[in-house]
Structures are given as structure tokens and as C-alpha cells.
Write an enzyme that holds these catalytic residues in place. Structure first.
Site, short mmCIF file in Angstrom:
data_model
loop_
_atom_site.label_atom_id
_atom_site.label_comp_id
_atom_site.label_asym_id
_atom_site.label_seq_id
_atom_site.Cartn_x
_atom_site.Cartn_y
_atom_site.Cartn_z
N GLN A 189 26.06 -31.50 37.83
CA GLN A 189 26.62 -30.17 38.01
C GLN A 189 27.12 -29.66 36.66
OE1 GLN A 189 30.68 -29.14 39.58
NE2 GLN A 189 29.52 -28.54 41.41
N TYR A 229 35.72 -20.24 38.32
CA TYR A 229 35.34 -20.57 36.95
C TYR A 229 34.51 -19.43 36.36
CZ TYR A 229 37.17 -25.16 38.18
OH TYR A 229 37.98 -26.18 38.58
#
Length: 796
Positions: free
Chosen positions: A504, A585
Site C-alpha cells: 500500500q 491523507y
């Protein structure tokens, strides 16, 4: 719910309480019965605007467990109720010409008018005064000790003081009408019909001889297309008769003020105002699809009664009632919410195989699960397993149809990558890297869990540059040393397990330069921080670092960082790549309107807000080997007003699917600090389900999923394609291996060093499962329907 409270010391049994009850529904009457029985000197008057024999609707339904409670609290009314009730054990689901029956449910029903008559007679016998055909105002009765406001959904007192009570009314979109029929039923029956206008649903059950309740339901678009808004009661009944004619036969559809309406989900932040308390539907409603409205009301009465017994003063009793009862009410309402949403979106599932549709209907509210159904309806679950395996066969896998594995142990293909089972270890930050380099901790962490058997394992969010980190302890993939360290871990996973390994990649954005999780999650570093950037210059917390709004040069640099990390991931040998666009994010900050206030081509409309995340994804996809899959992690809701809508999330998933994504990893929230998530078991699964079945993309769900049973339930019902668990894997690296032993999935990979352990757990699990299921079956009390069956057979 506790035992009858005769042994509790508190209010003196001779207390001469003066109580006014506004509303003679089940809640108000049952409270009057219990209090008058305990306190014979109490002066209780029940006021009702209607006549004693007026009632609207047809039947009411209770579970066996609810009847057990009634028996403990007032045996006399319980005896009358059980004499009048119709009993059944099965739920029958009719869809696409198939009928699926599931037993062991234990339901009973009677006419609402009969229930009210029983409660009225019982109250009168105890000396409760009842005044009918009288409109009273709950503002009166200032000389009373207690005023119980039980005047239903449209409570005038609650509406007048809505601000005090913190009332919210969520008027659900579906339309429903409460009707009846003479058609006898031997099961709680759900019928689903596809018509030229759209889907119609009937919720039906027997409540007395030759009488059954029929609640007809449809979505607002179908309602309009069918012209129901222009029909009177007789016309509506005639249309329902025509739609369900194959089942109703010669039996008529009956009406009783059977108007089409929308269900109001009512919640109140407070239930008490002075010495006045809301009870029953005035306080909280639960959708009819779980059959708990009357149960909720009568159990409210029990809880208030217990509080009056245990507390010597009314204010203390009301405080105890609200404090002690709220959790149970909210749990019931949550189950009702989940259930009603399933019915609101039934069109999503009508393309499913009938057995999978029925499985989804049975498990919609989370109370009934795969393992529960295996005990109660083994043939039904065996058929579900076979249908699931047939789907896997059609995808090109040579899996057994005679002895199909449980859904969680069926393989899944994403491009050329084959995931051997559908258990995933969710990405979880370890905050333990040194200058972004994963070390021995990471080798043991990932290596041990891969050996434990999940089909797919995700790394923690791995940052694409030094300034992309969340904390100083975050792992990265932007230096040769980091690439070498990750290669070491990937090689170990591939050499010693069958688990596929997904990297990820992400960028912290405005949530960067913060402390390690255990030092203060998302709190800014006191020293040693770095500049952060985001879609807009909005800090996460008021005292967080204010990010720089990105310009085109920043976007180009960040895209290049993601591409460079992608190329390193390919060299390291990862099987799959995930782009992190969730949790507030950097890329998520572009997607949410709460964090993107831009006025250029990257802000405003959803299409514009998607632009930069899609540019990054496209650049990564071009750099990533074409035979290897990619996923994207999204926050499907911000859990905050003005944030992403469910429709937005479906559109976002669809846009990534068109860009080449193979799997959408569906998470929620963490976008803004003011978010208020609604936690619970499998709480994020409905978002994954909607995206899967509306955007047409494979999904992975995550979020408070803790057991193999839950995994199988989610997969079998078509709510996701793979299920990720985080914390359960932290506590038990062998989680998937243990589940494989329990379900007899002996094909799970195990390194030879651990083979004796695998052999032992598989041998033991056969006996342990047999003992467990035998204990469950022996310990399950017979339903009243089962107990009555031998007597009925003897009588015949």
C-alpha cells in the site's frame, strides 16, 4: 431484561404514586399493569383519544424470547396473550419462483385489537382507571408524581418540546401500507415481486385464525410509476391483490386505514422533561421489517417499572430508566436501520441467485449468521455453498461442487494473481521503521502472519517520500535501503507461504509530521517536523500544522514520487499494489468537499476533485506490470455533515474501475477530526456492499470484523469479494489456519516445519466442532411452535 423485581428493596410497596398515562397503547397499558400490581395504592389513570376497540393495522408479532420476558413480569396477561396467539417457526422467502424456508425462529402473532383488549382487561382488574375518547394535554397533571407520554409516533408533547428532547425524525424513502388478508400462513413470509413498474415486497404473517397481516412496501420510484399516489384504499388493495395473486389465490386483501406512508425513524437525545417521560413510539421507533415495535414499547414499560421499584424518588427513577435502557433501544434501532436499508435497496440483489438472495435477506440485520444458519438450516447453507462454488467455477477454478469449501476458502482471481482464500490482513501501521527502512520487527510481523494463512496481506501505508510520512516511524519506499529491506520481506513471504503480498502506497498530506500512535495519534510533533501540504490550507486539528495548498509543480513532484515507488515495488516482487486515497491523507483530501476548497480544475465538482487522484493512479498503473492487479483504498463516508455522500462513493469507485482498478478497499472516515462514526459489528460493510453492487467492481470490506463466521456471512450474502481483518491478526497470526481447521479446508498452505501443528489442529477441530454443534443444538430451547406441534398432532 432482569427477573421480576419483588425481591428488590427500594420504593415501599404501599407507595401512593399518582400517575397519568397519556396513550392507551401497549406501552402505556403494560406500565400501568406492572406498577399497579406492585403498588396497589398507586392512583393510575390512562387517557386515550380513541375508543377502546379502535385499532389501526392488523397483527402484532413477538419472538419467543420476548414472550419469556412477559411471562416473568405478569403471568396473568402472559397466559391470555399466549392463548390467543398464532405460532410459527419458519421464515419463508419467496423470490423468482423459489421458496426457501428456514426454521428455528420462534415467532408468534395476534391481532393488535386482541392484545389491547387483553391489556385493558388486565389493567381494569387491577384498578387502573381508563378514560377513552378524551384528548388530554401532557402539560397538565402538575399535581401528579409522574406523567407518562405514550401517545405514539405523532406525540404532540414531544413535538412541542422537540428542542429539549433533541428529536430527530428520519423519514425513510420507501412507501408502505399496512393491510390484511384471510390467506392462512404457516411461516413469517417475505414475498418479492418484480413488476413492470419495479419491485414490490410483502411482509406477511398469521395473527389469528383466517387472518394474516400484510405490509406492502416499495421504493418511491416504483410507487410513482405504479400510480399508487392516485389510488384510494380500495384501488391500492386491488393492485396489491393483482401483484401477489399467485400467492393470495381467492383470498382478498383487506384494509383498515391502509394509507401509503413513509416510515419515520425517531430518535431523542433525551427522554425525560421534569416528571414527564417519553415511552414507546413517542420515544423511539424501530422499522417493521424486524418486528420489534411493540416489543420495544412493552420492554420500555418494564424498564421504567423496574426503575420505579428500585428508586425511592421519581427523578432518580427516570434518570435510571434513561441511563439503563438507552443502549438496548439504540441496539434495536441500529438493527432496524440495517434491515430497512436492505429492503430500500432490494433492487440491488434481484439479479442474485435466489438462494443467495434469500441468504442475504436472512442475514441482513446481522443477528443471523452463516454458522447460525448451518445449525438451523443445514440444507439451505449447503445449497448456498454450492451456488457460491458454482460462481467460482464460472471464474475458471476447478473447485468441488459436491463438497464445496466455505466461501472464505474459495479462491479469487485479480488479473493473473490468484488469491487462495478470501481472508486478508488489513494494512496496519507499525510506526517502527528507522528512516523509513522496515527492520526485523517487520520481517517477523509480516512473515508470521503470512505463514498463518491469509490469502492476501497488505503492508502498512508505505510512504513515497520522506515528507510523505505520517510519523518519523513510518515505512517508506523511496531509497535503495528501503527497497532492499522490503525485498527481503517479500522473498520470505513467497518462500514460506501461499499468501499474496500487496504494497500500500500513500502520502500523509496534512496529517504528516505527527507523533507515533502511542505518543498521541495525529498530534503534531513538538520538534523535528517537516512541511506538509494538502488540497487546501486546512489543518486537521486547530493546533495542527497548517498545510501548504498544492500547486501544479507539487502535483507533478508527488506523481513522480508515486511512480518511482511503484517501480521499486515491482523490483521488490510485490504481487499487488494499492493506492491509499482514504482517511484524510493527501489524495483523500482532494476527494472530500470538507478538505478540498479549491477553485481551480482540481476543486469544486466531484469530477474535478477526482482529477488528481486519478492522474496519480493512471501514472502508477502505467508503471506497474500489466498482469498484476491494483487496488485503491477509499473512505466511503466522512461521517460528517457536508462530506462525501453514498452516491459520491459509488461514483468514485466507478471512476477508478474505468481507470483500471481491480479491487476497491472500502474504509470510512478519519477525514476530519470532528467526524462521528457509527461503530458496530461489521459497521463499514454496507458501504462495500453498495459500491460492489452499484459500481460493479470487486470490493474488500474491513472494520470491526472479528470472526470467520462474519467473513462467511459477508461473502455468501454478496456484500464483498474479500474480507480484511486488522486487530484479530495482531492477536492471532494463525487466525486463518484455525478457521481452515474449523471448516475442514485442508488445502490451506502450511510450511513443512509447521505441518505437525496443522495436522493436530485439523484432527482436534473435527471433534471440537461436533461437540460444539451438539451442545448448541441441545442447549437451544424449543420454540413455542415446536412445543405445540406434538400436542396438535396428538389432538388430531
Amino acid at each position: 431484561m432482569g427477573e421480576f423485581t419483588d425481591g428488590i428493596t427500594g420504593r415501599d410497596a404501599r407507595a401512593a404514586l399518582r400517575i397519568a398515562v397519556v396513550g392507551a397503547g401497549p406501552a402505556g397499558l403494560y406500565l400501568a399493569i406492572l406498577v399497579k400490581k406492585r403498588f396497589p395504592d398507586a392512583v393510575i389513570t390512562v387517557y386515550e383519544r380513541n375508543r377502546p376497540d379502535d385499532t389501526f393495522g392488523f397483527g402484532v408479532v413477538f419472538s419467543d424470547a420476548t414472550l419469556d420476558i412477559f411471562e416473568r413480569y405478569d403471568a396473568e396477561s402472559y397466559a391470555r396473550i399466549t392463548q390467543e396467539f398464532a405460532y410459527w417457526d419458519d421464515i419463508a422467502i419467496h423470490v423468482k419462483g423459489e421458496v426457501h424456508r428456514i426454521g428455528g425462529n420462534g415467532f408468534c402473532g395476534c391481532a393488535r385489537s386482541t392484545l389491547l383488549t387483553i391489556l385493558q382487561e388486565r389493567a381494569r382488574s387491577l384498578g387502573v382507571a381508563m378514560v377513552f375518547q378524551t384528548e388530554v394535554d401532557a402539560e397538565a397533571f402538575d399535581d401528579h408524581d409522574l406523567v407518562v407520554v405514550a401517545d405514539g409516533i405523532n406525540s404532540a408533547y414531544r413535538q412541542r418540546h422537540a428542542e429539549h428532547f433533541g428529536t430527530t425524525v428520519d423519514l425513510r424513502p420507501n412507501r408502505f401500507a399496512w393491510m390484511g388478508s384471510t390467506r392462512p400462513l404457516d411461516a413469517f413470509t417475505f414475498l418479492f415481486r418484480e413488476t413492470e413498474w419495479g419491485p414490490f415486497i410483502a411482509h406477511a404473517y398469521q395473527y389469528e385464525r383466517d387472518r394474516s397481516t400484510w405490509v406492502f412496501e416499495t421504493d418511491p420510484d416504483t410507487f410513482e410509476r405504479a400510480g399508487l399516489a392516485q389510488l384510494d384504499e380500495a384501488g391500492s388493495a386491488a393492485l396489491m391483490k393483482r401483484i401477489f395473486a399467485d400467492f393470495l389465490g381467492d383470498h382478498p386483501v383487506l384494509t383498515n386505514r391502509s394509507i401509503w406512508r413513509q416510515f419515520p425513524m425517531i430518535r431523542n437525545a433525551r427522554w425525560v422533561r421534569g416528571n414527564r417521560v417519553l415511552l414507546g413510539d413517542a420515544k423511539a421507533t424501530a422499522h417493521f421489517s424486524i418486528g420489534s415495535g411493540t416489543k420495544l414499547a412493552m420492554e420500555d414499560a418494564i424498564a421504567l417499572y423496574e426503575a420505579l421499584v428500585t428508586e425511592a424518588e421519581v427523578p432518580a427513577a427516570l434518570a435510571q430508566f434513561e441511563r439503563g435502557r438507552r443502549e438496548e433501544v439504540e441496539k434495536t434501532q441500529h438493527a432496524a436501520d440495517v434491515s430497512l436499508v436492505w429492503f430500500e435497496h432490494v433492487a440491488r440483489y434481484l439479479d442474485f441467485e435466489p438462494v443467495q438472495f434469500a441468504f442475504g435477506a436472512m442475514t441482513r440485520a446481522k443477528a443471523i449468521t452463516y454458522d447460525n444458519l448451518r445449525l438451523r438450516a443445514p440444507d439451505f447453507v449447503a445449497r448456498m455453498d454450492r451456488v457460491f462454488a458454482e460462481g467460482v467455477r464460472r471464474a475458471g477454478f476447478d473447485v468441488s461442487l459436491d463438497r464445496p469449501a466455505a466461501p472464505m476458502f474459495q479462491p479469487l482471481r485479480l488479473r493473473e494473481m490468484v488469491v487462495p482464500n478470501r481472508v486478508a490482513m488489513s494494512p496496519m501501521c507499525m510506526y517502527s521503521a528507522q528512516e523509513g527502512v522496515p527492520g526485523d520487527w517487520h520481517l517477523v510481523h509480516y512473515g508470521a502472519r503470512a505463514i498463518g494463512g491469509p490469502g492476501l496481506m497488505f503492508t502498512e501505508m508505505t510512504c513515497v517520500s520522506r515528507d510523505a510520512r505520517i510519523t518519523p516511524g513510518c515505512a517508506g519506499l523511496y531509497t535503495d535501503a528501503q527497497e532492499m529491506a522490503w525485498t527481503r520481506i517479500v522473498d520470505f513471504v513467497h518462500a514460506n507461504s501461499g499468501t499474496k503480498f500487496c504494497l500500500q502506497l500513500g502520502h500523509a498530506g496534512r496529517k504528516g509530521a505527527t507523533k507515533l500512535m502511542w505518543e498521541g495519534i495525529d498530534r503534531p510533533l513538538a520538534e523535528g517536523g517537516w512541511e506538509v501540504m494538502s488540497a487546501s490550507p486546512l489543518p486537521y486539528y486547530p493546533d495542527s500544522t497548517v498545510p501548504r495548498a498544492m500547486d501544479r509543480a507539487d502535483m507533478a513532484a508527488v506523481t513522480a514520487d508515486f511512480v518511482a515507488a511503484t517501480e521499486r515495488a515491482a523490483r521488490a516482487g510485490f504481487d499487488m499494489l494499492e493506492l491509499h486515497c482514504a482517511h484524510g491523507y493527501l489524495l483523500a483530501s482532494f476527494l472530500s468537499p470538507l478538505t478540498n476548497r479549491r477553485t481551480d480544475a482540481y476543486g469544486g465538482s466531484l469530477e474535478n476533485r477526482l482529477r488528481f487522484p486519478l492522474e496519480v493512479f493512471a501514472a502508477m498503473r502505467a508503471a506497474w506490470p500489466p498482469h498484476k492487479p491494483m487496488s485503491v483504498r477509499v473512505s466511503a463516508t466522512d461521517w460528517a455533515e457536508g462530506g462525501l455522500t453514498p452516491e459520491d462513493s459509488v461514483a468514485i469507485a466507478g471512476a477508478f474501475r474505468e481507470a483500471g482498478v481491480d479491487l476497491v478497499d472500502v474504509s470510512t472516515g478519519q477525514t476530519v477530526s470532528a467526524a462521528r462514526p457509527l461503530y458496530g459489528r461489521m459497521f463499514q460493510t454496507p458501504f462495500a456492499e453498495r459500491i460492489r453492487n452499484e459500481a460493479g467492481t470487486a470490493t474488500m470490506c474491513v472494520g470491526n470484523i472479528t470472526t470467520p463466521d462474519q467473513i462467511n456471512t459477508i461473502l455468501a450474502a454478496g456484500r464483498a469479494d474479500i474480507v480484511a481483518l486488522g486487530r484479530p491478526h495482531l492477536a492471532d497470526p494463525g487466525f486463518t489456519l484455525r478457521a481452515a481447521a474449523w471448516y475442514g479446508a485442508d488445502g490451506i498452505h502450511c510450511p513443512p516445519q509447521y505441518a505437525p501443528g496443522k495436522d493436530q489442529i485439523f484432527r482436534n477441530s473435527v471433534r471440537e466442532r461436533a461437540d460444539f454443534e451438539d451442545l448448541k443444538l441441545r442447549g437451544r430451547p424449543k420454540t413455542r411452535a415446536e412445543l405445540r406441534l406434538p400436542a396438535a398432532q396428538d389432538a388430531s
